[in-house]
Scaffold this motif. Structure first.
Motif, PDB file in Angstrom:
ATOM      1  N   SER A 260       0.820  -1.208   0.000  1.00 58.94           N
ATOM      2  CA  SER A 260       0.000   0.000   0.000  1.00 58.94           C
ATOM      3  C   SER A 260       0.855   1.259   0.000  1.00 58.94           C
ATOM      4  O   SER A 260       1.847   1.360   0.739  1.00 58.94           O
ATOM      5  N   GLN A 261       0.455   2.214  -0.805  1.00 58.79           N
ATOM      6  CA  GLN A 261       1.127   3.513  -0.835  1.00 58.79           C
ATOM      7  C   GLN A 261       0.536   4.471   0.199  1.00 58.79           C
ATOM      8  O   GLN A 261       0.949   5.620   0.295  1.00 58.79           O
ATOM      9  N   HIS A 262      -0.440   3.978   0.965  1.00 56.01           N
ATOM     10  CA  HIS A 262      -1.128   4.826   1.945  1.00 56.01           C
ATOM     11  C   HIS A 262      -1.131   4.146   3.311  1.00 56.01           C
ATOM     12  O   HIS A 262      -2.181   3.939   3.924  1.00 56.01           O
ATOM     13  N   GLN A 263       0.039   3.815   3.802  1.00 55.80           N
ATOM     14  CA  GLN A 263       0.150   3.045   5.038  1.00 55.80           C
ATOM     15  C   GLN A 263      -0.501   3.752   6.228  1.00 55.80           C
ATOM     16  O   GLN A 263      -1.261   3.130   6.976  1.00 55.80           O
ATOM     17  N   GLN A 264      -0.208   5.034   6.419  1.00 55.33           N
ATOM     18  CA  GLN A 264      -0.771   5.744   7.571  1.00 55.33           C
ATOM     19  C   GLN A 264      -2.271   5.905   7.428  1.00 55.33           C
ATOM     20  O   GLN A 264      -3.020   5.766   8.401  1.00 55.33           O
ATOM     21  N   LEU A 265      -2.735   6.182   6.221  1.00 55.38           N
ATOM     22  CA  LEU A 265      -4.166   6.311   5.989  1.00 55.38           C
ATOM     23  C   LEU A 265      -4.877   4.989   6.278  1.00 55.38           C
ATOM     24  O   LEU A 265      -5.971   4.972   6.865  1.00 55.38           O
ATOM     25  N   ALA A 266      -4.251   3.889   5.895  1.00 54.61           N
ATOM     26  CA  ALA A 266      -4.824   2.573   6.170  1.00 54.61           C
ATOM     27  C   ALA A 266      -4.906   2.326   7.678  1.00 54.61           C
ATOM     28  O   ALA A 266      -5.905   1.791   8.183  1.00 54.61           O
ATOM     29  N   ARG A 267      -3.865   2.710   8.406  1.00 53.75           N
ATOM     30  CA  ARG A 267      -3.892   2.558   9.866  1.00 53.75           C
ATOM     31  C   ARG A 267      -4.978   3.438  10.484  1.00 53.75           C
ATOM     32  O   ARG A 267      -5.649   3.051  11.440  1.00 53.75           O
ATOM     33  N   ASP A 268      -5.134   4.629   9.933  1.00 58.05           N
ATOM     34  CA  ASP A 268      -6.178   5.525  10.429  1.00 58.05           C
ATOM     35  C   ASP A 268      -7.559   4.899  10.228  1.00 58.05           C
ATOM     36  O   ASP A 268      -8.434   5.028  11.089  1.00 58.05           O
ATOM     37  N   PHE A 269      -7.739   4.225   9.092  1.00 54.27           N
ATOM     38  CA  PHE A 269      -9.033   3.574   8.854  1.00 54.27           C
ATOM     39  C   PHE A 269      -9.263   2.462   9.873  1.00 54.27           C
ATOM     40  O   PHE A 269     -10.371   2.314  10.408  1.00 54.27           O
TER      41      PHE A 269
END
Length: 335
Positions: A260-269
């Motif tokens: 994933s290119q959106h690791q922090q966003l994924a964790r936020d979800f």
């Protein structure tokens, strides 16, 4: 000299030119899940709206026909997958998912969760749970079975619809439930069930529909399934048969892909998914128990549901080492 009308035209052109850039700066979080989760009546829509309200992003749910289907797709796509997350795997296939090496650590503090077992998994985050159960209707079954052996002893014309363990997580759950309850006697139990099995469907919805239509007297589902009928249908005749040997818990989980290119966003979800706000959505849309204490926000119907006296479990390692053997064993006994 530039006339005022020219200034206006120039401003409009510049705003139009900038619009695509702004849109492109808004990241899209792509989540693979199963069709029921992403359906209009499932939790996906409300979770999408709730998370998008604060994330400055777009959530895109991509649905497969089953949880196993989402995993198979990611296995095929590997590190080229467009998925940032998978939502809807469960503890029965988490070990296989972990072995792919495709999932990242979630790095979340999950110490506030309320689950049938202590949660220590570093890669998968639980978001709901229930126990597998055999469903019956009090209008047609007056004396429900209190064990698999009781079910076997019923007249052969009492039929149950179940799911294929190769394509359905509840189907796999039934294999694991019987193995956890009976060990080496599992083939004997499957052989005893054979005369009662109306059909083995590809997924849960097909077999449950047969039960609702009255074509099957019993079906494999969850201890929380009666809540749907009580709340939505005002019908209290559909119940879960409580088995003395215990029930296996299904815990649904979500995981972040390393690619994933959106690791922090994924964790936020995932943090939102396990927050009180996110968990409020789960019971009345996915018809499972939440993994946090919702207090007065929890519908009282769920609190009144019967719970197993004993929760059975099988380790990830045992499932990884033996699931294929146990599936083959079950299929051989009912063919």
């Amino acid at each position: 000299m530039v006339k005022p009308t020219h200034f206006l035209a120039l401003a409009v052109l510049l705003s139009l030119a900038g619009a695509p850039a702004i849109a492109q700066d808004k990241p899209t979080l792509t989540i693979y899940t199963y069709d029921g989760f992403a359906a209009e009546w499932g939790p996906g829509s409300a979770l999408k709206s709730g998370f998008e309200a604060s994330c400055a992003c777009t959530v895109d749910f991509v649905a497969a026909d089953s949880s196993i289907g989402t995993l198979r797709r990611v296995q095929l796509e590997g590190h080229t997958t467009s998925a940032d997350l998978i939502v809807g795997l469960d503890t029965a296939i988490a070990g296989e998912a972990r072995a792919t090496g495709l999932f990242a650590d979630h790095d979340l503090d999950l110490s506030n969760l309320t689950l049938p077992e202590t949660w220590t998994d570093k890669q998968f985050v639980p978001f709901d749970y229930s126990h597998f159960a055999v469903m019956y209707d009090t209008d047609t079954i007056k004396n429900p079975p209190k064990s698999f052996e009781d079910l076997i002893a019923l007249p052969d014309d009492i039929k149950i619809s179940i799911q294929d363990p190769r394509s359905s997580t509840p189907g796999l759950g039934l294999v694991l439930w019987i193995k956890a309850a009976y060990g080496d006697r599992a083939p004997e139990i499957w052989a005893g069930l054979k005369p009662h099995i109306l059909t083995m469907t590809r997924d849960w919805s097909e077999s449950y529909d047969l039960f609702l239509k009255g074509e099957a007297d019993l079906t494999l589902s969850y201890t929380t399934s009666p809540a749907y009928h009580i709340i939505e249908d005002k019908d209290e005749t559909v119940k879960a048969a409580m088995f003395g040997e215990g029930h296996l818990a299904q815990i649904e989980v979500a995981g972040i892909l390393k690619s994933s290119q959106h690791q922090q966003l994924a964790r936020d979800f995932l943090a939102y998914l396990t927050s009180v706000d996110g968990q409020k959505i789960i019971p009345m849309t996915n018809w499972m128990f939440p993994v946090v204490d919702l207090g007065t926000d929890m519908n009282a119907v769920f609190a009144a549901l019967p719970e197993p006296e004993k929760t059975l479990s099988i380790s990830d390692q045992d499932i990884a080492d033996h699931a294929r053997q146990w599936i083959d064993e079950a299929l051989a006994a009912i063919q």
